[in-house]
Motif scaffolding. Structure first.
Motif, PDB file in Angstrom:
ATOM      1  N   ILE A 133     -76.321  78.184 -89.142  1.00 43.29           N
ATOM      2  CA  ILE A 133     -76.589  77.357 -87.971  1.00 43.29           C
ATOM      3  C   ILE A 133     -75.648  77.727 -86.827  1.00 43.29           C
ATOM      4  O   ILE A 133     -76.053  77.808 -85.658  1.00 43.29           O
ATOM      5  CB  ILE A 133     -76.449  75.864 -88.335  1.00 43.29           C
ATOM      6  N   GLY A 134     -74.388  77.969 -87.160  1.00 42.12           N
ATOM      7  CA  GLY A 134     -73.435  78.347 -86.127  1.00 42.12           C
ATOM      8  C   GLY A 134     -73.814  79.629 -85.420  1.00 42.12           C
ATOM      9  O   GLY A 134     -73.751  79.711 -84.185  1.00 42.12           O
ATOM     10  N   ALA A 169     -69.147  72.823 -73.472  1.00 42.11           N
ATOM     11  CA  ALA A 169     -69.046  73.356 -74.832  1.00 42.11           C
ATOM     12  C   ALA A 169     -69.043  72.232 -75.859  1.00 42.11           C
ATOM     13  O   ALA A 169     -69.749  72.296 -76.878  1.00 42.11           O
ATOM     14  CB  ALA A 169     -67.787  74.210 -74.974  1.00 42.11           C
ATOM     15  N   ASN A 170     -68.265  71.190 -75.612  1.00 46.13           N
ATOM     16  CA  ASN A 170     -68.219  70.083 -76.566  1.00 46.13           C
ATOM     17  C   ASN A 170     -69.545  69.332 -76.633  1.00 46.13           C
ATOM     18  O   ASN A 170     -69.966  68.912 -77.719  1.00 46.13           O
ATOM     19  CB  ASN A 170     -67.091  69.117 -76.197  1.00 46.13           C
ATOM     20  N   VAL A 171     -70.203  69.179 -75.486  1.00 49.69           N
ATOM     21  CA  VAL A 171     -71.516  68.533 -75.494  1.00 49.69           C
ATOM     22  C   VAL A 171     -72.517  69.388 -76.261  1.00 49.69           C
ATOM     23  O   VAL A 171     -73.339  68.862 -77.042  1.00 49.69           O
ATOM     24  CB  VAL A 171     -71.992  68.273 -74.057  1.00 49.69           C
ATOM     25  N   MET A 248     -68.634  78.899 -83.813  1.00 48.34           N
ATOM     26  CA  MET A 248     -69.190  79.181 -82.497  1.00 48.34           C
ATOM     27  C   MET A 248     -68.124  79.472 -81.447  1.00 48.34           C
ATOM     28  O   MET A 248     -68.326  80.322 -80.577  1.00 48.34           O
ATOM     29  CB  MET A 248     -70.064  78.007 -82.052  1.00 48.34           C
ATOM     30  N   THR A 249     -66.998  78.776 -81.498  1.00 49.30           N
ATOM     31  CA  THR A 249     -65.968  78.972 -80.469  1.00 49.30           C
ATOM     32  C   THR A 249     -64.592  79.281 -81.041  1.00 49.30           C
ATOM     33  O   THR A 249     -63.712  79.730 -80.298  1.00 49.30           O
ATOM     34  CB  THR A 249     -65.858  77.719 -79.580  1.00 49.30           C
ATOM     35  N   GLY A 250     -64.394  79.004 -82.316  1.00 44.62           N
ATOM     36  CA  GLY A 250     -63.067  79.208 -82.902  1.00 44.62           C
ATOM     37  C   GLY A 250     -62.031  78.246 -82.366  1.00 44.62           C
ATOM     38  O   GLY A 250     -60.828  78.479 -82.510  1.00 44.62           O
ATOM     39  N   GLY A 251     -62.472  77.178 -81.731  1.00 45.29           N
ATOM     40  CA  GLY A 251     -61.548  76.216 -81.153  1.00 45.29           C
ATOM     41  C   GLY A 251     -61.151  76.519 -79.719  1.00 45.29           C
ATOM     42  O   GLY A 251     -60.304  75.825 -79.150  1.00 45.29           O
ATOM     43  N   ALA A 252     -61.753  77.559 -79.128  1.00 51.27           N
ATOM     44  CA  ALA A 252     -61.412  77.917 -77.749  1.00 51.27           C
ATOM     45  C   ALA A 252     -62.096  76.974 -76.763  1.00 51.27           C
ATOM     46  O   ALA A 252     -62.971  76.183 -77.125  1.00 51.27           O
ATOM     47  CB  ALA A 252     -61.814  79.361 -77.476  1.00 51.27           C
TER      48      ALA A 252
END
Length: 312
Positions: A133-134, A169-171, A248-252
């Protein structure tokens, strides 16, 4: 003429029940699951709590007791505690997914055409692996990707970095969470609704109740325990999000969650003691939220009020 005399009934002695004898059979059946529970759950938790009071780096055989220093660092360093605000996006998303799951479960519990097809469509995302999914949504949200292509059909021109800013990104990641976990809540609600006796619906229809009134006075009170369970699962899941944002972002770009930060502290910065303290804090927060939710929204408020009314 023969006299027939009635005989008095002979009393039958009933054996007195003996005291319960202790038998080890139930404990023998519980031995295996209790052993697994202790070895793989409670023992690691105890070790984690012990490591949280040390400065262990996860590699060295030496460790030093630091007291509550790790916990003080977590609550005083803004960069460590700030990640909790990211969970707010997922908490809002959990409200959306519970509402959507409850709506679809209510609608599909009645006689609707192709309802089995829609059940499969709603539950299918939960069956897909989180890593897959990611990667799928990573290409979905990229510049000029699937989302931009679909929006261009409606006159939206111009590429946008959906994962380029903290808010968008968070949304976007929270939206992926809604898409994935709505099916799980949907199945829980649907099973609870289908367990309601059909006579209640028939009586409500005879009284002239519409679908909304049936939901308000029959469905919602009947599935109250399941709603409470889904709220607990959603809150704990919102605080412990890991797979989707990590892939998806690695926390960035401000999408780092508390679990991603804990993993980085342990395996990237070799601060296992501090990471253990962070994990303990997360565990305590989840337990506190669960306790508050159970106190504010009990499964059976009528029974609770009756217990309070009983004289001591």
């Amino acid at each position: 003429m023969t006299d027939i005399t009635e005989r008095a009934p002979v009393p039958v002695s009933v054996p007195r029940p003996r005291g319960r004898r202790w038998t080890p059979t139930p404990w023998l059946f519980l031995l295996a699951p209790l052993t697994l529970l202790i070895v793989f759950t409670y023992a690691p938790i105890a070790n984690m709590v012990a490591y949280s009071f040390t400065d262990w780096d996860g590699v060295s055989p030496e460790l030093h007791f630091t007291g509550a220093g790790n916990y003080a660092e977590i609550f005083t360093r803004e960069d460590l505690f700030r990640v909790f605000f990211v969970s707010g996006y997922y908490l809002a998303a959990s409200v959306v997914q519970i509402a959507a799951a409850l709506y679809f479960a209510t609608v599909l519990s009645f006689d609707v055409r192709f309802r089995n097809f829609f059940k499969g469509v709603l539950f299918f995302p939960y069956l897909i692996n989180g890593v897959a999914i990611g990667f799928v949504f990573l290409y979905f949200f990229q510049d000029g990707g699937t989302l931009d292509s679909v929006l261009s059909l409606f006159g939206y021109d111009g590429d946008r970095a959906w994962l380029g800013t903290s808010t968008s990104a968070n949304v976007s990641l929270a939206g992926v969470s809604v898409w994935r976990y709505t099916g799980l809540n949907f199945v829980l609600f649907l099973g609870a609704i289908q367990s309601i006796p059909g006579e209640l619906y028939e009586a409500a229809e005879l009284d002239g109740a519409n679908r909304w009134q049936q939901f308000r006075y029959i469905i919602a009170p009947s599935i109250r325990p399941v709603i409470g369970l889904t709220v607990i699962l959603s809150v704990s899941g919102s605080l412990s999000v890991f797979e989707i944002p990590y892939i998806m972002t690695g926390g960035a770009t401000g999408t780092e969650t508390f679990v991603i930060q804990t993993v980085k502290l342990a395996f990237q910065f070799n601060k296992t003691g501090l990471a253990s303290a962070a994990a303990v804090v997360l565990l305590l927060i989840v337990l506190a939220v669960t306790w508050v939710q159970r106190r504010l929204v009990p499964d059976d408020p009528d029974e609770k009020s009756e217990r309070k009314a009983e004289p001591v």
